[in-house]
Enzyme design. Structure first.
Site, short mmCIF file in Angstrom:
data_model
loop_
_atom_site.label_atom_id
_atom_site.label_comp_id
_atom_site.label_asym_id
_atom_site.label_seq_id
_atom_site.Cartn_x
_atom_site.Cartn_y
_atom_site.Cartn_z
N GLY A 251 33.05 64.49 44.07
CA GLY A 251 31.60 64.77 45.48
C GLY A 251 31.79 64.06 46.17
N GLY B 240 29.75 63.41 48.43
CA GLY B 240 28.71 63.25 49.05
C GLY B 240 28.53 61.81 49.17
CG PHE B 241 24.79 59.89 50.65
CD1 PHE B 241 24.90 59.57 51.78
CD2 PHE B 241 23.59 60.90 51.09
CE1 PHE B 241 25.01 59.73 53.33
CE2 PHE B 241 23.35 61.59 52.49
CZ PHE B 241 23.90 60.94 53.70
CD GLU C 30 14.00 66.00 59.57
OE1 GLU C 30 14.52 66.28 58.56
OE2 GLU C 30 13.79 64.37 60.01
CG ASP D 36 20.59 65.35 45.86
OD1 ASP D 36 20.19 64.54 46.14
OD2 ASP D 36 21.36 66.61 46.85
CB ALA E 68 20.48 59.84 51.55
#
Lengths: 427, 427
Positions: free
Chosen positions: A10, A12-13, A170, A297, A313
């Site tokens: 992964g 991601g962050f 948002e 996550d 994040a």
């Protein structure tokens, strides 16, 4: 130490921060696995969905990131599962043996098993989702222009967002801006009162992770922008052309974005805990398999009041880095350290020049919060080029009131009552 | 005059210039019809295909364009045909009656009926084409990284461009730059000598529309860049994993871009002439139907030596504008004027800091021609924002040697020998 193989699943962050830490130890070999060839900056996905940004501006090529990290290589592919005893990760039929595995596969949209959500609703978790929502909004407006039946036209122009967390807020705010500043100028033939943005939240207020005063400010702002708030309303079904609510209300609409929750993207071979997340020790490894770390996550480590860390994040970045450091500590014969979450605060943008931010005890709102939001998001965006492009886009939108990426790649069709819709159709 | 209805079909260069002229006469109603909601700047498509630009940067929303043209409205849809006697254009089952019709549907890729081209080759005429080529190049490189069989790996890394006109040359040059500056840094594991860019041209030299000296300069530059030129070679078949040539050569490869020719996108109801283009009078209307004008790449009006006008942007712009002016002249009882093509010259970019340009008797090459090419393309790009974004991208690429949009939206699969490939597969 030499030639120990760490596989990071992964990009991601969490995954990228793990790779960054691991590159300090050139003796360790790192393989980063992802099903996409880019790192995605999820916090700005809603701006791709609402024609504010171009998709590649919030995506960064993994191979460009790895140029600086000489001990790491990239493997494109979907992971099918892990065999923890054999220390093998399966990627598209190929076995990848590891000494340590860091799993950061993140979360995906949770439909809670509600009928119609997966089929007719749109999640907002990846680039494909965002581009589909953009295509759908633009397709619905064009279809509305040539629809003489007022009921059908109103349904085409009703855009429903489910879930009053930061993503839903948002997105609803951006849709409100799109309605006010773009639809009014692009569609002189449409009656703007038929163009509705509806935000549905099951709880009594928006943004439950924020202080009530911040949430109230957000609610007032959205209402002034023309967003209709339905609080305390629960969705029970999504159909091709409506959302049904527990109160009995039936809201005719063709576009439903589902941001009401996420669930872990579990890797087969690991046993999920609550929310399909994987429980770990405070040092972030799986109790039964100390060679497997779970970060971001997907990680389920209790934090406060029996609740796990928030799926944001900063937590992912910190966990990715700690997992990598704990692996290096073990290789050096040092003691591993437990995870200590440094809260960075929460923020959400509402619209032009308006945001809310809570950093420790400091609560900001309006223009200062918006400025802080812009700065933080630019800072965490990876790559000089993406920062430059996003900043240019924001400046352009700010001065022109325009959201310029109104490019429909795949036109959606809108079937008549009763027929299933939701798949994009190439014309 | 009042309420005369002019329908413009196609929002290319010709269509937009027609709308612009027609907006001078507020008494005329204009409907612009296109199957996409944007105007596409085709000359830069090859840069989207090679990760230099983002797709929305060369697309401009038609509704944004029409904001300035108050007598025009937009209809999204595919035209199915015209009934010239009844003066009706059919768009997705709906009849649109017109007083005048301006047809600018342009051209599409011509496979000349060669087996396999349509199925396994990639055209480069629209955004979808360009994004598919980008996805395919990136997918092929990732697949090559994990392919142990050297023959298959070489085929994956062989990128073939067919057609030595400006499009083929520009694409091959951009692929050559991608190989030299990006692949070398992104794929340290790959042997760059296995990464081949091959440009196949049936004629004895590249760029037959240019002077021999310009073409020679281009050939030398491409060869130095590492592009393999095959001149005087004709493709007879494209298979899932090879290109077969008339000389008997079989070139194993998985990616073939077909830029060897175009054919008119005829509107049913009109009778095509050579190249599927529609013959018109010098005033640009169809001889049998004076209310129908045909402009741009679809128009067949002889120019010199029995050959029609070249299918380039300046001719399209000039024809679109003249068709509109001739309609207005007729409405004012004035005499229509014949088309007089003002040649703007030809140019093609070859790579970093290198281009060729011929303007009248002036021949430019190298950096001055490249500067002229940049200026001309920025000038004709519609919209301040797109100009700003494209310029930023070019500046970024120039200084970093990077082509940054290496984002794979849809991964392609590469079937084994004999199986059909060519469709993108969502993983």
């Amino acid at each position: 130490m030499a030639n120990k193989h760490v596989v990071v699943l992964g990009a991601g962050f969490a995954g990228l921060h793990a790779v960054r830490e691991l590159s300090r130890e050139p003796g360790v070999r790192v393989t980063l696995v992802d099903r996409n060839n880019y790192h995605l900056f999820q916090p700005l996905l809603y701006q791709v969905a609402t024609a504010g940004l171009e998709a590649p501006q919030i995506a960064f090529p993994i191979r460009a990131f790895l140029r600086k990290h000489k001990n790491a290589r990239f493997l494109l592919g979907s992971a099918e599962g892990v065999d923890p005893r054999a220390r093998v990760l399966w990627v598209e039929g190929r076995p990848i043996t590891y000494d340590y595995l860091i799993v950061g596969t993140g979360a995906r949209t949770n439909d809670f098993g509600l009928p119609g959500v997966a089929r007719y609703g749109y999640g907002l978790k990846n680039l494909d989702d965002a581009m589909k929502i953009r295509d759908r909004i633009l397709s619905a407006c064009e279809e509305a222009v040539r629809t003489p039946d007022p009921a059908r036209r109103k349904a085409l122009l009703t855009f429903v967002v489910v879930g009053g967390g930061p993503t839903g807020v948002e997105l609803a705010g951006a849709l409100g801006e799109l309605r006010r500043h773009v639809a009014s100028r692009d569609y002189p033939d449409l009656d703007l009162s038929e163009f509705r943005v509806v935000l549905i939240e099951a709880g009594p207020r928006l943004l439950e992770a924020f202080a009530p005063s911040s949430a109230q400010y957000a609610q007032r702002f959205l209402e002034k922008l023309g967003v209709e708030l339905m609080l305390g309303e629960q969705v029970v079904e999504v159909t091709p052309n409506a959302v049904r609510l527990r109160s009995g209300l039936n809201l005719p609409c063709f576009t439903v974005v589902w941001s009401a929750g996420v669930t872990g993207q579990v890797l087969p071979g690991l046993t999920p805990a609550r929310g399909n997340r994987i429980a770990t020790t405070p040092e972030l490894y799986v109790p039964d398999y100390p060679s497997i770390y779970v970060v971001g996550d997907l990680n389920y480590l209790e934090y406060r009041d029996g609740r796990p860390h928030p799926q944001v994040a900063p937590a992912a970045m910190q966990q990715g880095a700690l997992a990598a450091r704990n692996i290096l500590r073990e290789l050096h014969g040092q003691e591993k350290r437990p995870f200590k979450y440094k809260e960075k605060g929460s923020m959400a943008t509402l619209g032009r020049s308006h945001a809310i931010a809570e950093i420790g005890n400091l609560k900001m709102r309006g223009f200062p919060a918006w400025g802080a939001w812009l700065a933080v998001h630019l800072y965490y965006l990876i790559g000089f080029r993406n920062r430059m492009m996003v900043l240019s886009n924001w400046a352009y939108s700010y001065f022109t009131y325009d959201y310029a990426v109104r490019i429909m790649h795949n036109r959606h069709s809108f079937a008549e009552q009763g027929e299933p819709v939701g798949d994009s159709v190439r014309l």
